[in-house]
Design an enzyme around this catalytic site. Structure first.
Site, PDB file in Angstrom:
ATOM      1  N   HIS A  16     -11.316  -2.515   3.786  1.00  0.00           N
ATOM      2  CA  HIS A  16     -11.108  -2.054   5.099  1.00  0.00           C
ATOM      3  C   HIS A  16     -11.921  -1.018   5.602  1.00  0.00           C
ATOM      4  CE1 HIS A  16      -8.243   0.003   2.970  1.00  0.00           C
ATOM      5  NE2 HIS A  16      -7.942   0.965   4.118  1.00  0.00           N
ATOM      6  N   ASP A  17     -12.596  -0.261   4.669  1.00  0.00           N
ATOM      7  CA  ASP A  17     -13.126   1.035   5.094  1.00  0.00           C
ATOM      8  C   ASP A  17     -14.774   0.961   4.963  1.00  0.00           C
ATOM      9  OD1 ASP A  17     -10.851   2.484   5.488  1.00  0.00           O
ATOM     10  OD2 ASP A  17     -10.759   2.949   2.962  1.00  0.00           O
ATOM     11  N   ASP A  24      -2.990   4.677  -2.121  1.00  0.00           N
ATOM     12  CA  ASP A  24      -3.958   5.576  -1.245  1.00  0.00           C
ATOM     13  C   ASP A  24      -4.532   6.757  -1.775  1.00  0.00           C
ATOM     14  OD1 ASP A  24      -5.240   5.108   1.548  1.00  0.00           O
ATOM     15  OD2 ASP A  24      -4.182   7.009   1.839  1.00  0.00           O
ATOM     16  N   GLU A  73      -6.678   4.097  -5.630  1.00  0.00           N
ATOM     17  CA  GLU A  73      -7.893   4.205  -4.818  1.00  0.00           C
ATOM     18  C   GLU A  73      -8.338   5.448  -5.083  1.00  0.00           C
ATOM     19  OE1 GLU A  73      -9.671   4.511  -0.313  1.00  0.00           O
ATOM     20  OE2 GLU A  73      -7.744   5.465  -0.732  1.00  0.00           O
ATOM     21  N   ASP A  83       1.080  -1.086  -0.134  1.00  0.00           N
ATOM     22  CA  ASP A  83      -0.107   0.014   0.013  1.00  0.00           C
ATOM     23  C   ASP A  83       0.780   1.302   0.126  1.00  0.00           C
ATOM     24  OD1 ASP A  83      -2.311   1.709   0.615  1.00  0.00           O
ATOM     25  OD2 ASP A  83      -3.176   0.048   1.581  1.00  0.00           O
TER      26      ASP A  83
HETATM   27  C1  NOJ Z   1      -7.822   5.519   2.534  1.00  0.00           C
HETATM   28  C2  NOJ Z   1      -7.565   4.372   3.379  1.00  0.00           C
HETATM   29  O1  NOJ Z   1      -8.239   3.283   2.851  1.00  0.00           O
HETATM   30  C3  NOJ Z   1      -8.120   4.633   4.809  1.00  0.00           C
HETATM   31  O2  NOJ Z   1      -8.258   3.388   5.571  1.00  0.00           O
HETATM   32  C4  NOJ Z   1      -7.390   5.720   5.420  1.00  0.00           C
HETATM   33  O3  NOJ Z   1      -7.949   6.054   6.619  1.00  0.00           O
HETATM   34  C5  NOJ Z   1      -7.506   7.013   4.574  1.00  0.00           C
HETATM   35  N1  NOJ Z   1      -7.127   6.351   2.984  1.00  0.00           N
HETATM   36  C6  NOJ Z   1      -6.483   7.657   4.650  1.00  0.00           C
HETATM   37  O4  NOJ Z   1      -5.103   7.369   4.683  1.00  0.00           O
END
Ligand code: NOJ
Length: 531
Positions: free
Chosen positions: A324-325, A200, A263, A98
């Site tokens: 994971h979000d 990210d 992402e 990542d």
């Molecule tokens: C996206 C990530 O997937 C998330 O988990 C993170 O909190 C934010 N970016 C900040 O890096």
């Protein structure tokens, strides 16, 4: 068998804190992941993407990086990483890391130096501004986790920008020195043998030069979270970001067949720009549409057709059901429909990314208030935006703590771990785990699924149907997205198709031109010409 590995392959996301602990501290680590590689081979995936493993104060659980070229001691050492990479490669598994370029940790030496004084050589590595005339923040930008995106620094008398936590200051990607330092990070890991990166918040990297106020969002409702008060018109998705994506792509390509996955949460048209226009962008801008789409046959048919039609020439599609979000797919759709969703994810055209635990049907896990870890939840409690419920430990077997750790797990396990774990489910032919294995086997065995063309097939009611084909092989996928029986009329070229796999046990033999789908049943069928 043609095509790059990342086109044919299936990706599997590991949240390293929660996969496998090897030292009893209750937090997963690299040695733990290495121990479980054979389980990933048994599952049948091709590549792992591991969420951040770098040294970090863990304000955002690793998305606050204090050193981009090392491993946090909680996860192990660089030597452990090299060993994991070698062990993965020995099993034909690729490994993606990542890359977190938008912001570092506030404890990164670069930021400490930048903050030290206005004259610091690294001051301009981050985004510093004088206060507005009334002493307030320079503009109305809001952090994605709520509150102003600006933090006041008393000592130097300026604000710094942070799109996320104040412990995650945004780097200034307009500064060529920042770019070059971050590109060296990519080279460092590529040279070690890493097969690619998930990048990210790629669309956040560049902000409009004069930092104007963002427009107010007329559709804001408090339950969306405070960040939605404004539209991120000037703080994200600026045209210059594509030049950066192109530079990253050139570096990746210079190392051979590596992959960059961005992402990006943006509407379709803007998402597509990240494939690149004049010059190539990232290989795969993540396509998150299935996470938010209303789950209806007509709606999904339209979504798939529109996505396919929007892809630029030569661009390769990809699909995601969870990460994971975002809430777990089984929590959103229920166990029965999650099986149909798995068939959808693994039979659409394009690279699928599976989120760890979804192959077990992990659902929502209740986190007692005193065990909440996620800063997202702690900053705006009670809105259901917290991410701990999707980051719980992987349940492996029926031993203590489901075999995840010999210590106290950092987050609670799923309440049903005694049945919902890898060892138990591997023995149950009707389990989601076995279904995922079958789907992945099928995908591997049929090029039509891995790389073939796709076309939506006409259907009624709750049935979503599409054809996948390559050479003289043609398959039909028919998915009942509802909980009542449905009839699907086979297109003329697929008469007498035979079922290859159902999400339910014992599919009845199809009638010549019709398939009876039971509630929540999905089926892959081979047409008579198919092998
Ligand atoms: C996206 C990530 O997937 C998330 O988990 C993170 O909190 C934010 N970016 C900040 O890096």
């Amino acid at each position: 068998m043609s095509g790059a590995w990342w086109k044919r392959g299936v990706l599997y996301q590991i949240y390293p804190r929660s996969f496998q602990d090897s030292d009893g501290d209750g937090v997963g680590d690299l040695k733990g992941i290495e121990r479980r590689l054979d389980a990933l081979v048994d599952l049948g995936v091709d590549a792992l993407w591991i969420s951040p493993i770098y040294p970090s104060p863990m304000a955002d659980f690793g998305y606050d990086v204090a050193n981009y070229c090392a491993v946090d001691p909680r996860f192990g050492t660089l030597a452990d990483f090299d060993a994991l990479l070698a062990a993965a490669h020995a099993r034909n598994l690729k490994v993606l890391l990542d890359f977190v370029p938008n912001h570092s940790s506030s404890q990164h030496p670069w930021f400490l130096e930048s903050r030290a004084s206005r004259e610091s050589a690294r001051r301009d590595w981050y985004i510093w501004r004088d206060p507005a005339p009334n002493g307030r923040p320079p503009n109305n930008w809001i952090s994605d986790f709520g509150g102003s995106a600006w933090e006041w620094d008393e000592a130097s008398g300026q604000y710094y920008l942070h799109a996320f936590l104040k412990e995650q200051p945004d780097l200034n990607w307009r500064n060529p020195a920042v770019r070059s330092a971050m590109y060296d990070v990519l080279r460092f890991w590529f040279a070690r043998g890493v097969d690619g990166f998930r990048i990210d918040v790629l669309w956040h990297l560049i902000k409009a030069a004069d930092l104007p106020d963002n427009p107010v969002n007329p559709r804001y409702r408090p339950e969306m979270g405070e960040a939605h008060r404004v539209l991120q018109a000037y703080s994200t998705d600026q045209p210059e970001v594509h030049g950066i994506a192109g530079e990253m792509r050139r570096i990746a390509d210079s190392f051979g067949e590596r992959v960059l996955i961005g992402e990006i949460y943006l509407p379709l048209g803007r998402l597509m720009h990240y494939y690149g226009r004049e010059t190539a962008g990232v290989h795969l801008p993540f396509n998150f549409q299935l996470i938010d789409a209303p789950w209806s046959a007509r709606g999904l048919a339209r979504l798939i057709a529109e996505y396919e039609a929007a892809l630029p020439e030569g661009a390769w599609p990809n699909w995601v059901l969870g990460n994971h979000d975002r809430p777990r797919v089984a929590a959103r759709l229920g166990q029965a429909q999650a099986r149909v969703a798995a068939m959808l994810l693994l039979t659409l055209r394009g690279t699928p990314t599976l989120y760890y635990g979804d192959e077990l049907g992990l659902g929502h896990v209740d986190i007692p208030p005193d065990r909440v870890q996620d800063p997202r939840e702690l900053r705006e409690p009670g809105l259901g935006l917290g991410r701990d419920p999707v980051r719980t430990p992987m349940p492996w077997d029926t031993t203590a703590n489901a075999g995840f750790t010999s210590g106290e797990p950092w987050l609670p396990l799923n309440a049903d771990w005694a049945e919902r774990n890898v060892e138990t489910m591997a023995r149950d032919a009707g389990s989601p785990l076995v279904l995922h294995r079958r789907l992945l086997e099928l995908r591997r065995a049929h090029s039509a699924l891995a790389t073939g063309a796709i076309a939506i097939v006409e259907s009624d009611g709750d049935v979503l149907a599409y054809a996948r084909g390559t050479g003289d092989e043609r398959l039909v996928v028919a998915l009942n997205l509802g909980d009542t029986p449905q009839t699907f009329t086979l297109p003329h070229w697929a008469r007498a198709a035979r079922p290859l796999l159902s999400t339910l046990a014992d599919p009845p033999p199809p009638a010549a031109d019709r398939v009876a789908l039971r509630p929540n049943e999905g089926m892959v069928l081979a047409t008579p010409t198919a092998a």
